[in-house]
Write a protein that holds these residues in place. Structure first.
Motif, PDB file in Angstrom:
ATOM      1  N   ASN A 105       0.849  -1.193   0.000  1.00  0.00           N
ATOM      2  CA  ASN A 105       0.000   0.000   0.000  1.00  0.00           C
ATOM      3  C   ASN A 105       0.886   1.245   0.000  1.00  0.00           C
ATOM      4  O   ASN A 105       1.327   1.710   1.058  1.00  0.00           O
ATOM      5  CB  ASN A 105      -0.909  -0.007   1.237  1.00  0.00           C
ATOM      6  CG  ASN A 105      -1.891   1.149   1.225  1.00  0.00           C
ATOM      7  OD1 ASN A 105      -1.720   2.118   0.470  1.00  0.00           O
ATOM      8  ND2 ASN A 105      -2.921   1.062   2.062  1.00  0.00           N
ATOM      9  N   PRO A 106       1.146   1.790  -1.194  1.00  0.00           N
ATOM     10  CA  PRO A 106       2.104   2.905  -1.307  1.00  0.00           C
ATOM     11  C   PRO A 106       1.701   4.129  -0.481  1.00  0.00           C
ATOM     12  O   PRO A 106       2.558   4.957  -0.167  1.00  0.00           O
ATOM     13  CB  PRO A 106       2.074   3.238  -2.806  1.00  0.00           C
ATOM     14  CG  PRO A 106       1.578   1.997  -3.472  1.00  0.00           C
ATOM     15  CD  PRO A 106       0.648   1.348  -2.502  1.00  0.00           C
ATOM     16  N   ASP A 107       0.427   4.227  -0.098  1.00  0.00           N
ATOM     17  CA  ASP A 107      -0.030   5.385   0.676  1.00  0.00           C
ATOM     18  C   ASP A 107       0.082   5.191   2.183  1.00  0.00           C
ATOM     19  O   ASP A 107      -0.332   6.066   2.957  1.00  0.00           O
ATOM     20  CB  ASP A 107      -1.487   5.695   0.323  1.00  0.00           C
ATOM     21  CG  ASP A 107      -1.641   6.083  -1.142  1.00  0.00           C
ATOM     22  OD1 ASP A 107      -0.690   6.679  -1.699  1.00  0.00           O
ATOM     23  OD2 ASP A 107      -2.699   5.772  -1.731  1.00  0.00           O
ATOM     24  N   CYS A 108       0.592   4.048   2.608  1.00  0.00           N
ATOM     25  CA  CYS A 108       0.642   3.785   4.056  1.00  0.00           C
ATOM     26  C   CYS A 108       1.470   4.846   4.782  1.00  0.00           C
ATOM     27  O   CYS A 108       2.486   5.322   4.266  1.00  0.00           O
ATOM     28  CB  CYS A 108       1.220   2.393   4.311  1.00  0.00           C
ATOM     29  SG  CYS A 108       1.201   1.929   6.063  1.00  0.00           S
ATOM     30  N   GLN A 109       0.996   5.200   5.977  1.00  0.00           N
ATOM     31  CA  GLN A 109       1.724   6.154   6.814  1.00  0.00           C
ATOM     32  C   GLN A 109       1.826   5.622   8.243  1.00  0.00           C
ATOM     33  O   GLN A 109       0.972   4.873   8.687  1.00  0.00           O
ATOM     34  CB  GLN A 109       0.977   7.492   6.868  1.00  0.00           C
ATOM     35  CG  GLN A 109       0.877   8.209   5.530  1.00  0.00           C
ATOM     36  CD  GLN A 109       0.131   9.527   5.664  1.00  0.00           C
ATOM     37  OE1 GLN A 109       0.281  10.240   6.653  1.00  0.00           O
ATOM     38  NE2 GLN A 109      -0.682   9.823   4.671  1.00  0.00           N
ATOM     39  N   VAL A 110       2.859   6.059   8.945  1.00  0.00           N
ATOM     40  CA  VAL A 110       2.931   5.828  10.385  1.00  0.00           C
ATOM     41  C   VAL A 110       2.205   6.990  11.055  1.00  0.00           C
ATOM     42  O   VAL A 110       2.546   8.146  10.808  1.00  0.00           O
ATOM     43  CB  VAL A 110       4.389   5.752  10.871  1.00  0.00           C
ATOM     44  CG1 VAL A 110       4.431   5.579  12.387  1.00  0.00           C
ATOM     45  CG2 VAL A 110       5.115   4.605  10.182  1.00  0.00           C
ATOM     46  N   VAL A 111       1.170   6.677  11.861  1.00  0.00           N
ATOM     47  CA  VAL A 111       0.313   7.760  12.368  1.00  0.00           C
ATOM     48  C   VAL A 111       0.446   8.007  13.866  1.00  0.00           C
ATOM     49  O   VAL A 111      -0.034   9.033  14.354  1.00  0.00           O
ATOM     50  CB  VAL A 111      -1.178   7.500  12.053  1.00  0.00           C
ATOM     51  CG1 VAL A 111      -1.400   7.442  10.547  1.00  0.00           C
ATOM     52  CG2 VAL A 111      -1.671   6.253  12.740  1.00  0.00           C
ATOM     53  N   GLY A 112       1.057   7.102  14.597  1.00  0.00           N
ATOM     54  CA  GLY A 112       1.128   7.329  16.032  1.00  0.00           C
ATOM     55  C   GLY A 112       1.981   6.286  16.727  1.00  0.00           C
ATOM     56  O   GLY A 112       2.448   5.332  16.100  1.00  0.00           O
ATOM     57  N   VAL A 113       2.180   6.496  18.031  1.00  0.00           N
ATOM     58  CA  VAL A 113       3.008   5.610  18.834  1.00  0.00           C
ATOM     59  C   VAL A 113       2.232   5.224  20.091  1.00  0.00           C
ATOM     60  O   VAL A 113       1.584   6.080  20.720  1.00  0.00           O
ATOM     61  CB  VAL A 113       4.335   6.289  19.234  1.00  0.00           C
ATOM     62  CG1 VAL A 113       5.219   5.325  20.013  1.00  0.00           C
ATOM     63  CG2 VAL A 113       5.071   6.818  18.002  1.00  0.00           C
ATOM     64  N   SER A 114       2.295   3.936  20.431  1.00  0.00           N
ATOM     65  CA  SER A 114       1.657   3.434  21.644  1.00  0.00           C
ATOM     66  C   SER A 114       2.738   2.891  22.572  1.00  0.00           C
ATOM     67  O   SER A 114       3.469   1.972  22.215  1.00  0.00           O
ATOM     68  CB  SER A 114       0.665   2.328  21.281  1.00  0.00           C
ATOM     69  OG  SER A 114       0.156   1.722  22.443  1.00  0.00           O
ATOM     70  N   ILE A 115       2.830   3.495  23.755  1.00  0.00           N
ATOM     71  CA  ILE A 115       3.861   3.083  24.710  1.00  0.00           C
ATOM     72  C   ILE A 115       3.202   2.330  25.859  1.00  0.00           C
ATOM     73  O   ILE A 115       2.218   2.792  26.438  1.00  0.00           O
ATOM     74  CB  ILE A 115       4.613   4.314  25.272  1.00  0.00           C
ATOM     75  CG1 ILE A 115       5.195   5.161  24.130  1.00  0.00           C
ATOM     76  CG2 ILE A 115       5.690   3.875  26.255  1.00  0.00           C
ATOM     77  CD1 ILE A 115       6.339   4.523  23.387  1.00  0.00           C
ATOM     78  N   ASN A 116       3.758   1.161  26.171  1.00  0.00           N
ATOM     79  CA  ASN A 116       3.296   0.389  27.318  1.00  0.00           C
ATOM     80  C   ASN A 116       4.132   0.810  28.527  1.00  0.00           C
ATOM     81  O   ASN A 116       5.285   0.412  28.664  1.00  0.00           O
ATOM     82  CB  ASN A 116       3.476  -1.094  26.995  1.00  0.00           C
ATOM     83  CG  ASN A 116       3.111  -2.005  28.135  1.00  0.00           C
ATOM     84  OD1 ASN A 116       2.986  -1.572  29.283  1.00  0.00           O
ATOM     85  ND2 ASN A 116       2.944  -3.277  27.827  1.00  0.00           N
TER      86      ASN A 116
END
Lengths: 333, 333
Positions: free
Chosen positions: A280-291
Motif C-alpha cells: 500500500n504505497p499510501d501507508c503512513q505511520v500515524v502514532g506511537v503506543s507506549i506500554n
C-alpha cells in the motif's frame, strides 16, 4: 464463529492473572458476558453475576468459554465434569488452550451426541486462500511492535473503543487466540500454514465501506527472529493504510532472545514503513503506543512527551491516556 | 531422508518440460540417478540408461522418484500399476505432487504391507522447534530475489557446484519440493506452520565446521506480498553471513500479481540487508545473479556488466557464466 453471549468459566483459577483471558473478554466485550462460573478454590473474580449452568442458559448464554489458563497443560477431571454437563445443557465450548477440547475423547463424544460445537481457537478452521494482493475497499490500521508482547492487542482494542466513541466505523480483527475469544471470530495466524498466512489476513479484512476501519491485531515483530515472518505476512496481507508503533521501554532484550536488543522506534518505523508501502504505497505511520506499565506516572508522561517530540507523532499509553489521540490521527488521514 | 540412488520415473511425460523435476535431479545430482523409467508415449528423455524395475533394483536403486508433473492433478491408473509394482519390488516412492501418495488407498496399503516408505516431500515430517536465534558455527549464504521464480534455486545449486570445484566445503539446503527431491533431504518451508518457519530453517542449517558453507535455498521475495513472510523466516532463521541478489530483468510485474512492479536490485539490497543484520550483524551482500534466459548473449553480457558497475558487486548468470565468481566472493569474506 463462536456464538455469543458467553458464560465465562474461571474454573479453579489460583489468582486473577490465571483468568486473564476471561478478564480480557470482560473488559473489552462486556456485552458478550452474561456471567461467570467459578469452582471451589477459585480466587479470580470478574465482578460478573455468579451463575450455574441452568441460570446462565436462562440468561441466554450460548457458549461456555474457558477463560482460565490451566496448570500443567491438562484439562483436569474437576473441569471435565462441568464441561460435559455444559454440553448436555446445550452450551457450545470455546477454548484457547494448547491441549485441545477435541482431543479429549469424552468431550468429543458428548459434543457429537448432543450436536454442540467445540471451538479450539488455536486451530484454523478455514481453508485460507493464497494472497492475491488486490486493493480492497475500506481502511486498515495495524499496530507493529519493537518486540513481541509489548501491547499490540491492547492498543488495537483500545483504539477500536476510542474510534466507536468518536462515531467512526471500526472492527477489531483478531489474529490470536485471546482476541478471537474476545470477539468470537478471527484467524489464529501463528497456526496457519506458511503459504496461506497473507491470504488468511486478506480473508480476515475484506472489502468494506470506504470510511470503515479494520483494526488488525498485530503479532510478533519484524525484529523478533522467531516470529518475524508472521509479522510481515500481516503487513503484506493487511495492506494497512496506517501503522502504529508499539513499544515497552523497560524491556532489556527481545522476549525469549537474550542475545537480541530492542530496536529504536525510529528503526522500527524505517523498517516497517517501506515494507508496508510495497502493498500500500499510501501507508503512513500515524502514532506511537507506549506500554508504561513498569513506569511511574510522571516517568510515563515524560517518556511519551519525549517520544512525541522526537518522532513528531501522537504518542500515548492507551491504558493510562486512552487511545483517543490515535483515533483522531486516523480520522485525520 | 530419502534413500538414494534413484530410478527416475518419467511416466508418460508429453515433453521435456513436464519432466523438469527429473531433469533437475539429473543435472545436479547425477550420482543419485541409476536410470530412467519411461512409459509408452513418454517424450522426455534424460539420456540416462533405460531400466525396468528389476534392472534398476539390480543396479542398486532404492527409491522410485516421480520426476514428472502429472496432468489434471491425479495419479493416473497407468502410473499406479508401475508404482504398486515398484513397492512390491522393494522400492520406496518419492513425490512432490500436490496429490499425495499417502492419500491413494492402494499405494498406502501396499506400502504398509511391504514395509516401504512413501515420501510426499510437500508435507513436513518433522516437529520443528520455535527458532531460538542463537548464533551457530559455520557460514551460511542465502539467495534473495526481486520476485518469486527468478532463479534462486538454480543459483544455489550452481554455487554449491562451484564451491566444491574450488575445494570449499558446502551443503545445499533445500527448502522446496524440487530441491528436496534433488538432494533427498530438506524442509518444505511453504507447508510449515507459521510459528515454526524460522525454527525449521535453524533446524535445517545447524552448527557446522567454521569453514563450511550452508547454501540455503531461497523462497518467495520480500516484495511478493503472497509469500514475503516465508522469505523473512528464511532470512531470520538462516542468519546468513552473505546474501546474493537474484533478478530476472524481463519480468513485467511480480509473478501472479499484475498490479505490482518489480523492485530494483538496489531497493532489494537496501530492504534485505538491514533485515538480515537483525539476525547476523556481519551479514553482507556479496554478489548478484541474473537470470538472462530471455536475453541474447550480447544483451546478457551487457546487462550483467551494467549491474556490476552500478552495484559494485560480482554479477553473473550462473547458467551462462557459472557461479565461480560468486564462490570466490564467498571465499574472500
Amino acid at each position: 464463529m463462536i456464538q455469543t453471549p458467553y458464560l465465562l468459566f474461571l474454573g479453579d483459577a489460583p489468582d486473577g492473572l490465571a483468568a486473564k483471558v476471561a478478564q480480557g473478554i470482560r473488559d473489552w466485550r462486556p456485552e458478550n458476558c452474561v456471567g461467570q462460573y467459578r469452582m471451589e478454590g477459585c480466587n479470580a473474580d470478574l465482578g460478573l453475576p455468579e451463575m450455574d449452568l441452568v441460570q446462565a442458559r436462562e440468561a441466554g448464554a450460548k457458549t461456555l468459554v474457558i477463560g482460565v489458563a490451566n496448570r500443567g497443560g491438562v484439562i483436569s477431571q474437576a473441569w471435565k465434569k462441568v464441561l460435559v454437563t455444559a454440553l448436555e445443557e446445550g452450551f457450545d465450548l470455546a477454548s484457547g488452550l494448547h491441549n485441545l477440547l477435541r482431543d479429549e475423547p469424552d468431550l468429543a463424544a458428548v459434543a457429537e451426541a448432543t450436536g454442540r460445537a467445540l471451538h479450539d481457537v488455536r486451530v484454523p478452521e478455514v481453508d485460507y486462500p493464497i494472497a492475491n494482493g488486490e486493493k480492497r475497499r475500506g481502511k486498515r490500521v495495524l499496530p507493529v511492535g519493537t518486540d513481541c508482547s509489548v501491547g499490540k492487542m491492547y492498543t488495537g482494542l483500545a483504539l477500536d473503543q476510542a474510534m466507536r466513541k468518536q462515531g467512526m466505523k471500526s472492527t477489531f480483527r483478531p489474529t490470536g487466540q485471546t482476541g478471537i475469544l474476545i470477539t468470537g471470530d478471527g484467524v489464529p495466524l501463528d497456526a496457519v500454514v506458511a503459504d496461506f498466512m497473507a491470504g488468511a489476513v486478506e480473508w480476515l479484512t475484506p472489502d468494506n465501506d470506504p470510511d470503515h476501519w479494520d483494526i488488525i491485531e498485530g503479532q510478533g515483530s519484524l525484529y523478533h527472529v522467531s516470529f518475524s515472518g508472521v509479522t510481515l505476512a500481516l503487513i503484506h496481507g493487511g495492506q494497512p493504510d496506517a501503522l502504529i508503533l508499539c513499544h515497552e521501554p523497560t524491556r532489556k532484550h527481545m522476549r525469549g532472545l537474550p542475545g537480541y536488543g530492542l530496536p529504536s522506534l525510529e528503526a522500527l518505523r524505517d523498517m516497517a514503513l517501506p515494507l508496508a508501502q510495497v502493498a500500500n504505497p499510501d501507508c503512513q505511520v500515524v502514532g506511537v503506543s507506549i506500554n508504561t506499565q513498569h513506569m511511574g506516572a510522571a516517568e510515563a508522561e515524560a517518556y511519551c512527551a519525549e517520544v512525541e517530540g522526537r518522532l513528531g507523532l501522537p504518542t500515548v499509553d492507551p491504558f493510562r491516556h486512552g487511545a483517543g489521540r490515535l483515533a483522531e490521527a486516523l480520522a485525520a488521514l
